[in-house]
Design a protein around this motif. Structure first.
Motif, mmCIF file in Angstrom:
data_model
loop_
_atom_site.group_PDB
_atom_site.id
_atom_site.type_symbol
_atom_site.label_atom_id
_atom_site.label_comp_id
_atom_site.label_asym_id
_atom_site.label_seq_id
_atom_site.Cartn_x
_atom_site.Cartn_y
_atom_site.Cartn_z
ATOM 1 N N LYS A 60 1.969 -0.517 -8.469
ATOM 2 C CA LYS A 60 1.707 -1.685 -7.633
ATOM 3 C C LYS A 60 1.478 -1.309 -6.172
ATOM 4 O O LYS A 60 0.722 -1.972 -5.454
ATOM 5 C CB LYS A 60 2.887 -2.656 -7.747
ATOM 6 N N ARG A 61 2.134 -0.224 -5.757
ATOM 7 C CA ARG A 61 2.040 0.254 -4.373
ATOM 8 C C ARG A 61 1.674 1.736 -4.442
ATOM 9 O O ARG A 61 2.557 2.605 -4.415
ATOM 10 C CB ARG A 61 3.383 0.030 -3.656
ATOM 11 N N PRO A 62 0.400 2.057 -4.559
ATOM 12 C CA PRO A 62 -0.033 3.409 -4.919
ATOM 13 C C PRO A 62 0.202 4.497 -3.881
ATOM 14 O O PRO A 62 0.158 5.677 -4.212
ATOM 15 C CB PRO A 62 -1.532 3.238 -5.190
ATOM 16 N N ARG A 63 0.465 4.128 -2.618
ATOM 17 C CA ARG A 63 0.674 5.137 -1.585
ATOM 18 C C ARG A 63 2.044 4.985 -0.944
ATOM 19 O O ARG A 63 2.606 3.883 -0.929
ATOM 20 C CB ARG A 63 -0.410 5.029 -0.508
ATOM 21 N N GLN A 64 2.531 6.072 -0.385
ATOM 22 C CA GLN A 64 3.835 6.008 0.291
ATOM 23 C C GLN A 64 3.805 5.002 1.431
ATOM 24 O O GLN A 64 4.765 4.259 1.639
ATOM 25 C CB GLN A 64 4.207 7.404 0.821
ATOM 26 N N ILE A 65 2.697 4.926 2.146
ATOM 27 C CA ILE A 65 2.590 3.997 3.265
ATOM 28 C C ILE A 65 2.671 2.552 2.795
ATOM 29 O O ILE A 65 3.143 1.673 3.529
ATOM 30 C CB ILE A 65 1.288 4.240 4.073
ATOM 31 N N ASP A 66 2.232 2.278 1.576
ATOM 32 C CA ASP A 66 2.321 0.917 1.039
ATOM 33 C C ASP A 66 3.782 0.502 0.873
ATOM 34 O O ASP A 66 4.157 -0.643 1.158
ATOM 35 C CB ASP A 66 1.603 0.828 -0.310
ATOM 36 N N ILE A 67 4.604 1.438 0.409
ATOM 37 C CA ILE A 67 6.036 1.160 0.249
ATOM 38 C C ILE A 67 6.711 1.097 1.615
ATOM 39 O O ILE A 67 7.444 0.153 1.919
ATOM 40 C CB ILE A 67 6.694 2.254 -0.621
ATOM 41 N N GLY A 68 6.429 2.106 2.443
ATOM 42 C CA GLY A 68 7.087 2.179 3.737
ATOM 43 C C GLY A 68 6.775 1.015 4.649
ATOM 44 O O GLY A 68 7.663 0.461 5.305
ATOM 45 N N SER A 69 5.517 0.606 4.703
ATOM 46 C CA SER A 69 5.138 -0.487 5.600
ATOM 47 C C SER A 69 5.736 -1.808 5.137
ATOM 48 O O SER A 69 6.102 -2.666 5.959
ATOM 49 C CB SER A 69 3.615 -0.597 5.703
ATOM 50 N N GLU A 70 5.846 -1.983 3.826
ATOM 51 C CA GLU A 70 6.427 -3.225 3.317
ATOM 52 C C GLU A 70 7.918 -3.294 3.645
ATOM 53 O O GLU A 70 8.432 -4.348 4.029
ATOM 54 C CB GLU A 70 6.201 -3.318 1.808
#
Length: 422
Positions: A60-70
């Motif tokens: 659902k969140r393919p990149r580390q930045i997708d997880i971190g920014s959320e």
């Protein structure tokens, strides 16, 4: 009285809800029975590496930045950790964002993609983490102590693994290990803080509905084998020597653990403890010195940690051993017994001020013991410890054949066998 409820779903997933209505935050903690003691030598460090990879991208969140920014957009605190017997993933955020926390942590736990490029990148991160710990002798000496205690078996290995193993782990290793251990009946979800219980229980069931089921692989039992005092000295040019000196004890299921906890506190749990007063205040030989006990499912120990003036290393080791002998032979005074029991009780009670500490309190017990004692019960057990019980434990563990020393300092040929004895 702090209330909590435990649920076990049909698939084996365990859930603990610990409401704290006055809290502004809510913590989600996911624990799994997977750690370094579930590894073989060939994959030592994989549990920790896998933990890192869960932050590197999901379906659902393919990149580390997708997880971190959320997570950043929530103002959340989040991290993960790997121990010998379990791995944990947690998010602490404003209570109104609890569902989003459940969404993120469940996605990380259930749906990591283990991208080949990300695995290769994270190898470098893991190796730098290992380098950092090895360059921090106060931290690394603890790893050496575990090695001298348990040797070449999982309990004696570095949780982070070795550079050699980290460099050759493959994507299939992650998938196989995860399929073997990240299962419903070995997973625990804890929520603590301000939340609606019925709604939260339903949300957990929804977000973790796809968790895998299967037969869990078990760890190998730790072998205790020692006939005489043991020492491991690692040479390092430094301004201070770092040591851990301790004794084998017993596991977390042993009722004597409460007496051992109080014994550790009397020795080095506070500024008024014996070793703080002796080694720091009287001898001026150390900035930090402490003593505590640690318990696992099938082993445990009491250990003294200290950073010491090189020239005073012998004197400090002797001073610690003298306190071991004194408690073994003379016991403890009513005054220090009362002070240490109250110190432990007060520290334990303070942990219930925050949702993350509450989650850890309940989750830590359940993941190892599969049973939970209330705060009130533990306080009662600590307060009921007698001087006679402490002396009996001291007589049992303070023996030459249970003594172990790990040391990092500028010593190439020094032998501690002449002083490492009771």
């Amino acid at each position: 009285m702090q209330a909590f409820k435990k649920y076990t779903l049909d698939n084996g997933l365990r859930i603990i809800l610990a409401p704290q209505p006055t809290s502004l935050a809510a913590t989600v903690l996911v624990l799994v029975e997977a750690g370094s003691k579930y590894e073989t030598k060939e994959i030592n460090g994989l549990s920790h590496f896998l933990e890192h990879m869960c932050f590197q991208g999901t379906k659902k969140r393919p990149r580390q930045i997708d997880i971190g920014s959320e997570l950043d957009s929530l103002g959340a605190e989040s991290n993960a950790f790997t121990a010998q017997e379990y791995t944990g993933y947690w998010i602490k955020a404003n209570a109104k964002n609890l569902e989003k926390s459940l969404d993120i942590v469940s996605d990380m736990y259930l749906n990591p993609v283990f991208g080949l490029e990300e695995i290769d990148k994270e190898r470098g991160v893991i190796i730098e983490e290992l380098n950092m710990y090895r360059d921090t002798p106060a931290r690394h000496v603890v790893d050496l102590f575990m090695n001298v205690l348990y040797g070449d078996q999982p309990a004696g290995w570095d949780i982070g693994g070795s550079k050699e193993v980290i460099n050759v782990l493959k994507r299939d290793d992650f998938l196989k290990y995860r399929d073997t251990h990240y299962l419903a009946n070995s997973t625990l979800v804890v929520v603590a803080g301000a939340f609606d219980e019925a709604e939260t229980l339903a949300k957990i069931k929804t977000y973790f509905s796809d968790i895998k089921t299967g037969v869990k692989s078990q760890k190998i039992k730790t072998i205790e084998n020692q006939a005489k005092p043991a020492a491991l000295v690692q040479f390092k040019e430094s301004d201070q020597s770092h040591l851990v000196l301790g004794a084998r004890a017993f596991d977390i299921f042993d009722d004597r653990r409460f007496a051992l906890q109080v014994l550790g506190d009397i020795l080095g749990g506070s500024m008024s403890s014996r070793l703080f007063q002796k080694v720091r205040t009287e001898m001026g030989a150390a900035y930090y010195i402490s003593a505590s006990s640690d318990f696992f499912s099938d082993h445990g120990f009491l250990a003294v940690n200290a950073g010491v003036d090189h020239k005073k290393i012998d004197a400090v080791v002797k001073a610690v051993l003298e306190e071991f002998i004194d408690i073994k032979e003379k016991g403890v005074s009513p005054k220090e017994l009362r002070r240490s029991k109250d110190h432990l009780s007060g520290s334990l009670a303070l942990n219930f001020e925050t949702s993350d500490e509450i989650a850890s309190f309940y989750g830590g017990q359940e993941i190892i013991k599969r049973e939970i004692s209330s705060l009130e019960d533990l306080l009662e057990k600590i307060q009921s410890v007698s001087a006679e019980e402490i002396q009996a434990v001291a007589r049992d563990i303070f023996k030459n054949e249970k003594l172990n020393l790990a040391l990092i300092g500028p010593f190439k040929d020094k032998n501690f066998s002449d002083i490492l004895k009771l």
